[in-house]
Design an enzyme around this catalytic site. Structure first.
Site, mmCIF file in Angstrom:
data_model
loop_
_atom_site.group_PDB
_atom_site.id
_atom_site.type_symbol
_atom_site.label_atom_id
_atom_site.label_comp_id
_atom_site.label_asym_id
_atom_site.label_seq_id
_atom_site.Cartn_x
_atom_site.Cartn_y
_atom_site.Cartn_z
ATOM 1 N N SER A 61 6.010 -60.866 64.708
ATOM 2 C CA SER A 61 4.577 -61.137 64.842
ATOM 3 C C SER A 61 3.975 -60.388 66.031
ATOM 4 C CB SER A 61 4.340 -62.641 65.018
ATOM 5 O OG SER A 61 4.969 -63.359 63.984
HETATM 6 N N1 SAM Z 1 7.902 -65.168 64.549
HETATM 7 C C1 SAM Z 1 8.822 -64.215 63.988
HETATM 8 C C2 SAM Z 1 9.118 -63.124 64.972
HETATM 9 O O1 SAM Z 1 8.454 -63.063 66.010
HETATM 10 O O2 SAM Z 1 9.980 -62.308 64.670
HETATM 11 C C3 SAM Z 1 8.237 -63.577 62.780
HETATM 12 C C4 SAM Z 1 8.392 -64.325 61.558
HETATM 13 S S1 SAM Z 1 7.954 -63.413 60.115
HETATM 14 C C5 SAM Z 1 6.228 -63.149 60.293
HETATM 15 C C6 SAM Z 1 8.069 -64.733 58.928
HETATM 16 C C7 SAM Z 1 9.472 -65.141 58.616
HETATM 17 O O3 SAM Z 1 9.412 -66.324 57.820
HETATM 18 C C8 SAM Z 1 10.251 -64.130 57.823
HETATM 19 O O4 SAM Z 1 11.426 -63.795 58.491
HETATM 20 C C9 SAM Z 1 10.541 -64.836 56.507
HETATM 21 O O5 SAM Z 1 11.786 -64.504 55.931
HETATM 22 C C10 SAM Z 1 10.497 -66.290 56.934
HETATM 23 N N2 SAM Z 1 10.249 -67.259 55.868
HETATM 24 C C11 SAM Z 1 9.388 -67.202 54.837
HETATM 25 N N3 SAM Z 1 9.469 -68.321 54.095
HETATM 26 C C12 SAM Z 1 10.419 -69.113 54.696
HETATM 27 C C13 SAM Z 1 10.955 -70.389 54.402
HETATM 28 N N4 SAM Z 1 10.570 -71.123 53.352
HETATM 29 N N5 SAM Z 1 11.901 -70.884 55.224
HETATM 30 C C14 SAM Z 1 12.325 -70.179 56.302
HETATM 31 N N6 SAM Z 1 11.851 -68.964 56.610
HETATM 32 C C15 SAM Z 1 10.907 -68.427 55.826
#
Ligand code: SAM
Length: 212
Positions: A61
């Site tokens: 992010s």
């Molecule tokens: N905050 C993180 C960082 O700084 O690296 C970024 C997160 S990224 C925008 C969103 C993440 O949510 C992805 O890695 C994706 O695989 C995960 N994700 C999506 N749906 C999910 C779920 N149901 N359970 C767990 N993780 C999930």
């Protein structure tokens, strides 16, 4: 390569200049080496004002969004926090500096594994990471003083409300697959939840039983 100057500039120009004034959040952002959480070829962009690809069609992010979501939880230091979407592990690292324990769920095993390795290298030892569908929360460890969801949801999953402690705060993006509004929900008592809209945002979709 010493990235400390780039990191300081990031905090001054992207975080403080946009109104984040929680000194503990600012200190955590000054401390955690964000460049370690991105691919080697992208390290020189790690302190830029943008999200970056981390593989598996996912992103780390934007620094400001990490700071704003963290600040919205109004952390004091003794909290147990649930994070959904570990991704690179960067937001997890920031949270780990600010609370007692972080429980983080990531659905993509390769990302969870990579994040675990970096967090261990940084000797951040108050983090539990689970691979699975974070839309159902983490019932065994509930209730949480805060829940931070780093992926866009079509609605507010009921399990997050159920797993939030009284006085606890839930921060999550709600909207369609392209654009969302960052929402903060505060659990005032057993049955009363106060809801606020914080800002527009763009996250990858929250995929799972109670997501997309
Ligand atoms: N905050 C993180 C960082 O700084 O690296 C970024 C997160 S990224 C925008 C969103 C993440 O949510 C992805 O890695 C994706 O695989 C995960 N994700 C999506 N749906 C999910 C779920 N149901 N359970 C767990 N993780 C999930």
């Amino acid at each position: 390569m010493d990235y400390s100057i780039a990191r300081r500039r990031m905090v001054e120009q992207q975080i403080k200049a946009r109104g984040i004034d929680d000194q503990r959040v600012i200190d955590a952002m000054l401390t955690i080496p964000r460049h370690l959480f991105v691919e080697a070829g992208l390290q020189s962009h790690a302190y830029g004002d943008a999200s970056l690809p981390i593989g598996e069609k996912q992103t780390i992010s934007q620094p400001y969004m990490v700071a704003a979501m963290t600040a919205a939880l109004e952390l004091q230091g003794d909290e147990r926090i649930l994070e959904i979407g570990t991704g690179s592990g960067y937001q997890t690292a920031i949270l780990s500096k600010l609370v007692k324990r972080v429980y983080s769920i990531e659905r993509i095993a390769v990302l969870a594994g990579r994040a675990r390795k970096i967090l261990d290298q940084l000797q951040l030892s108050n983090i539990n990471i689970k691979i699975g569908d974070g839309t159902v929360g983490w019932k065994d460890q509930a209730p949480f003083s805060g829940i931070l969801v780093a992926a866009g949801s079509p609605d507010v999953p009921q399990k997050y409300l159920d797993q939030l402690d009284i006085g606890g705060k839930l921060v999550l993006p709600v909207g369609d697959r392209e654009e969302q509004i960052l929402i903060r929900i505060i659990r005032k008592n057993e049955n009363h939840f106060e809801r606020q809209q914080l800002m527009g945002c763009r996250f990858v979709p929250l995929i799972g039983e109670q997501g997309w």
